[in-house]
Design a protein around this motif. Structure first.
Motif, short mmCIF file in Angstrom:
data_model
loop_
_atom_site.label_atom_id
_atom_site.label_comp_id
_atom_site.label_asym_id
_atom_site.label_seq_id
_atom_site.Cartn_x
_atom_site.Cartn_y
_atom_site.Cartn_z
N ARG A 10 -1.20 4.19 2.28
CA ARG A 10 -2.56 3.83 2.71
C ARG A 10 -3.60 4.73 2.07
O ARG A 10 -4.52 5.22 2.72
CB ARG A 10 -2.66 3.88 4.23
N GLY A 11 -3.44 4.98 0.79
CA GLY A 11 -4.43 5.73 0.03
C GLY A 11 -4.30 7.24 0.11
O GLY A 11 -5.07 7.95 -0.53
N ARG A 12 -3.32 7.74 0.88
CA ARG A 12 -3.14 9.20 1.01
C ARG A 12 -1.96 9.65 0.17
O ARG A 12 -0.92 9.00 0.14
CB ARG A 12 -2.90 9.58 2.48
N LEU A 13 -2.13 10.80 -0.50
CA LEU A 13 -1.06 11.39 -1.31
C LEU A 13 -0.28 12.38 -0.46
O LEU A 13 -0.84 13.35 0.06
CB LEU A 13 -1.66 12.09 -2.53
N LEU A 14 1.02 12.13 -0.31
CA LEU A 14 1.90 13.01 0.46
C LEU A 14 2.94 13.60 -0.48
O LEU A 14 3.74 12.87 -1.07
CB LEU A 14 2.60 12.23 1.58
N ILE A 15 2.92 14.92 -0.66
CA ILE A 15 3.90 15.59 -1.51
C ILE A 15 5.15 15.88 -0.68
O ILE A 15 5.09 16.57 0.34
CB ILE A 15 3.33 16.87 -2.13
N ARG B 142 0.82 -1.22 0.00
CA ARG B 142 0.00 0.00 0.00
C ARG B 142 0.85 1.27 0.00
O ARG B 142 0.35 2.35 0.29
CB ARG B 142 -0.94 -0.01 1.21
N GLU B 143 2.13 1.13 -0.36
CA GLU B 143 3.00 2.31 -0.40
C GLU B 143 3.69 2.39 -1.75
O GLU B 143 4.30 1.44 -2.21
CB GLU B 143 4.04 2.23 0.73
#
Length: 326
Positions: free
Chosen positions: A224-229, A205-206
């Motif tokens: 886990r489904g989150r977008l981190l810039i 999931r990464e």
């Protein structure tokens, strides 16, 4: 994929061959086919030996000509040719066929990770990298181990690995769906996206991302489904500058530029030398970009030292540059 998975795939293909009754009922032929699939599953990666020469040769050539269309044809002929000289008479057509399948399968599965291959040479030297599984995918690896465990317990080799490969095929479909959802999320978050390069990790999931717009690069991560810039850089074309032009003639830099599709560059001037650095934005680990090319030039634009490859600290990079030949 990495070497261990390719070995397991060789065993899997040799086991699948037992679905052919002619192979299943001939122990000598079955053994020859297994030797062929094991050799065929490894043959394209013989170019790994180029690491013994230098990183530039390895980066420029790994998964290149040895994974090309002519090589997929020639590897099985070479392997079977060697086998005929040392192995008793058997059904060499079937041995060749399954060896060919093993070589072709090796090249095929390699296009699904972020590194990719030049599988369409000689028609094009373009790198084909679909970026849906990591080079080492623990799920694929464990499924193969389970299949081999089943063989040791007496399961039918052909039906066992047919079932395993149906599961793996479904897993690939799932990974493509994950990738499509990630790209949709990126485009809904960042305006004007022109390209998204996905780099899967061994964690399901990464994902790491290198994102391009018309004037910027974004480095991001999906967790886990989150977008981190994580980083954001302005795009800058390579300048027509004497220092840059001299740096591009270096073997290490040329290898990097032939391989990396998305990178940033820096050009720094010091008291007695210049330094030009290229950083591949696809590979970021613990805040450090691990795939680089660096060249140092004296005031007369002679190359003093250079390096390209994977490195995980600035200190290690400096040591590599000190050890590099002048």
């Amino acid at each position: 994929m990495e070497t261990g998975t390719h070995v397991l795939m060789g065993v899997a293909l040799g086991s699948l061959a037992s679905l052919d009754p002619a192979i299943a009922h001939d122990p000598l032929l079955s053994r020859a086919v297994l030797i062929g699939t094991l050799a065929g599953s490894q043959a394209p990666d013989i170019d790994t030996i180029l690491k013994l020469h230098n990183n530039a040769k390895y980066i420029r050539n790994h998964r290149g000509i040895t994974h090309s269309i002519p090589s997929v044809i020639l590897w099985p002929l070479l392997i079977v040719g060697v086998m005929t000289a040392v192995y008793p008479e058997t059904d060499w057509f079937r041995v060749w066929l399954w060896t060919f399948i093993a070589v072709a399968f090796h090249v095929f599965v390699d296009i699904f990770n972020a590194y990719g291959t030049q599988a369409l040479r000689p028609f094009t030297k373009k790198w084909i990298a679909l970026g849906v599984v990591h080079t080492f995918d623990p799920i694929i690896f464990v499924l193969h181990l389970l299949g081999i465990g089943g063989l040791l317990l007496g399961a039918h080799p052909g039906y066992t690995f047919f079932t395993i490969y149906v599961i793996i095929a479904a897993y690939y479909v799932l990974r493509f769906r994950q990738q499509a959802n990630i790209k949709q999320l990126v485009r809904s978050t960042i305006d004007g996206v022109t390209e998204i390069i996905t780099v899967p990790t061994w964690r399901p999931r990464e994902w790491h991302l290198a994102i391009s717009t018309s004037d910027e690069f974004y480095v991001a991560r999906i967790k886990r489904g989150r977008l981190l810039i994580l980083d954001r850089f302005q795009k800058r074309p390579l300048p027509d500058h004497p220092v840059m032009n001299a740096a591009k003639r270096d073997e290490n830099v040329a290898a990097f530029l032939s391989f990396s599709p998305v990178y940033r560059w820096e050009m720094n001037e010091y008291d007695d030398h210049y330094e030009v650095r290229f950083t591949d934005l696809r590979y970021r680990s613990k805040g450090y970009y691990s795939f680089v090319a660096v060249v140092q030039l004296d005031r007369n634009l002679n190359i003093v030292s250079s390096y390209t490859g994977w490195i995980f600290s600035e200190g290690r990079l400096r040591k590599k540059l000190e050890l590099a030949p002048n």
